[in-house]
Design a protein around this motif. Structure first.
Motif, mmCIF file in Angstrom:
data_model
loop_
_atom_site.group_PDB
_atom_site.id
_atom_site.type_symbol
_atom_site.label_atom_id
_atom_site.label_comp_id
_atom_site.label_asym_id
_atom_site.label_seq_id
_atom_site.Cartn_x
_atom_site.Cartn_y
_atom_site.Cartn_z
ATOM 1 N N LEU A 175 0.831 -1.205 0.000
ATOM 2 C CA LEU A 175 0.000 0.000 0.000
ATOM 3 C C LEU A 175 0.866 1.255 0.000
ATOM 4 N N VAL A 176 1.942 1.221 0.767
ATOM 5 C CA VAL A 176 2.859 2.362 0.798
ATOM 6 C C VAL A 176 3.441 2.608 -0.586
ATOM 7 N N SER A 177 3.731 1.527 -1.317
ATOM 8 C CA SER A 177 4.268 1.682 -2.680
ATOM 9 C C SER A 177 3.237 2.307 -3.611
ATOM 10 N N GLU A 178 1.967 2.289 -3.195
ATOM 11 C CA GLU A 178 0.892 2.912 -3.977
ATOM 12 C C GLU A 178 0.570 4.320 -3.476
ATOM 13 N N GLY A 179 1.383 4.830 -2.560
ATOM 14 C CA GLY A 179 1.195 6.194 -2.084
ATOM 15 C C GLY A 179 0.647 6.346 -0.682
ATOM 16 N N ALA A 180 0.325 5.219 -0.032
ATOM 17 C CA ALA A 180 -0.173 5.294 1.351
ATOM 18 C C ALA A 180 0.974 5.632 2.306
ATOM 19 N N LYS A 181 0.619 6.054 3.511
ATOM 20 C CA LYS A 181 1.599 6.392 4.539
ATOM 21 C C LYS A 181 1.340 5.555 5.782
ATOM 22 N N VAL A 182 2.405 5.179 6.481
ATOM 23 C CA VAL A 182 2.260 4.460 7.750
ATOM 24 C C VAL A 182 1.869 5.464 8.824
ATOM 25 N N LEU A 183 0.686 5.267 9.405
ATOM 26 C CA LEU A 183 0.205 6.155 10.455
ATOM 27 C C LEU A 183 0.516 5.596 11.835
ATOM 28 N N LEU A 184 0.529 4.253 11.943
ATOM 29 C CA LEU A 184 0.771 3.617 13.233
ATOM 30 C C LEU A 184 1.363 2.233 13.015
ATOM 31 N N ASP A 185 2.421 1.910 13.761
ATOM 32 C CA ASP A 185 2.974 0.562 13.794
ATOM 33 C C ASP A 185 2.426 -0.098 15.043
ATOM 34 N N GLU A 186 1.735 -1.241 14.896
ATOM 35 C CA GLU A 186 1.086 -1.871 16.045
ATOM 36 C C GLU A 186 2.067 -2.214 17.163
#
Length: 367
Positions: A221-232
């Motif tokens: 998803l990040v490679s599609e432009g998403a951003k990591v908002l939270l790492d569990e």
């Protein structure tokens, strides 16, 4: 938890004092017998079983199995006993294979481990070791969600109703003070149960605004432009929580403890090799994925995904107990009796032989 489509530690003194008795009472044989069996395996001769069938997912959170099979590290410990690998795409199908006698040992997430144990009234499986921790992230469309509070009112995907990540997300929502019906996924946040295989397309089409998912889906998803908002992992003590366990059929454990011990020696040595050689291990896991799925992961996906997964022999039993509590809190599970779900006798024996400390079972060990 593995990424799947499905969803009071024992006193150290007591363990040390009773270990020899447990080995005998459980049919594990004497130390002399075990040493002989180890020597037999080293010479390439068969142990007590001709074959051992091991199941896992073609997924990075199952790296121990991917690398252990790919590099022959598990087979080496088995000697002449043949390892027969089987891959699964969902926890329930793997549990079904184990219960039906088609599988002996499996790598699997905490939720299906719990469900399989509870539904069989404690008669189907035991958790005998750990494999992986972490590797789960909340990734979002940065144009729509900039802060954690912005998640309210949005459409967030999880892999499956009641699976490990679904439960974790529902618990996080509840701790934010928001309301969501666990069954329908409707409420202050729309929880959209979506297969990991189609989640990237759902994100690209705008059908979802983000996802609480394991690797490598998060990095896809990040490679599609998403951003990591939270790492569990940041929500857990020491940033550790179980994502993949090693389970065994209770029947196979009883009948072939020498084979189970050999597999655990293989997984412990595999995990040590992975942690000592992260780049080689990453390449090995990717090669295994190509063999299993016909396609390897690109560098833009595997490079950020790989370091977020911690490879560990410790099953992190206390975190499984907490995850079960979260499922109960969400209304997806009745209060389970998990006493006896773990049997870490053989794992701790292997660790001791390697000069490593024993790991606890959070008071949930088999008598």
């Amino acid at each position: 938890m593995s990424a799947a489509r499905p969803l009071t530690t024992l006193r150290a003194i007591a363990v040390m004092a009773t270990l020899p008795l447990l080995l005998t009472a459980c049919g594990y044989g004497s130390e002399t017998d075990d040493n002989k069996k180890t020597e037999v395996a080293a010479k390439g001769e068969k142990l007590s079983a001709d074959t051992v069938r091991i199941g896992y997912f073609p997924n990075l959170t199952h790296a121990t199995a991917l690398v252990g099979v790919q590099e022959g590290l598990i087979q080496k410990e088995l000697g002449g006993t043949q390892l027969k690998p089987q891959t699964f795409n969902a926890g329930p199908s793997e549990i079904e294979a184990l219960n039906g006698g088609a599988l002996d040992i499996g790598f699997i997430g905490p939720s299906p481990s719990i469900n399989g144990y509870v539904k069989s009234q404690g008669k189907s499986l035991r958790i005998i070791g750990g494999s992986a921790s972490g590797g789960v992230k909340l990734v979002v469309n940065p144009k729509k969600i900039r802060t954690l509070d912005d998640v309210k009112g949005k459409r967030i995907a999880t892999p499956q109703h009641g699976n490990t990540q679904d439960i974790a997300f529902l618990n996080w929502i509840a701790e934010k003070g928001w309301k969501v019906d666990a069954e329908s996924g409707k409420g202050d946040v729309s929880v959209v149960r979506t297969d990991n295989k189609v989640t990237p397309d759902a994100y690209k089409s705008g059908a979802i605004d983000g996802a609480w998912v394991p690797e490598p889906t998060a990095s896809k998803l990040v490679s599609e432009g998403a951003k990591v908002l939270l790492d569990e992992s940041t929500l857990w003590p020491d940033k550790k929580f179980v994502i993949t366990n090693i389970i065994v059929s209770q029947t196979f454990l009883k009948d072939h403890p020498d084979v189970v011990e050999a597999v655990l020696r293989g997984t412990v040595k595999t995990n040590a090799w992975i942690n000592a050689n992260p780049d080689k291990a990453k390449a090995s896991a990717n090669a295994a994925l190509k063999t299993e799925t016909g396609k390897e992961l690109g560098a833009k996906v595997i490079d950020p995904a790989w370091p977020s997964i911690q490879i560990t022999d410790d099953p992190l039993a206390a975190t499984l107990k907490t995850q079960a509590d979260h499922a109960v809190k969400a209304g997806l599970l009745k209060k389970p009796d998990l006493n006896g779900i773990y049997d870490l006798t053989l794992l701790n024996k292997v660790l001791k032989a390697e000069g490593r400390p024993e790991v606890p079972d959070a008071g949930l060990g088999a008598e």
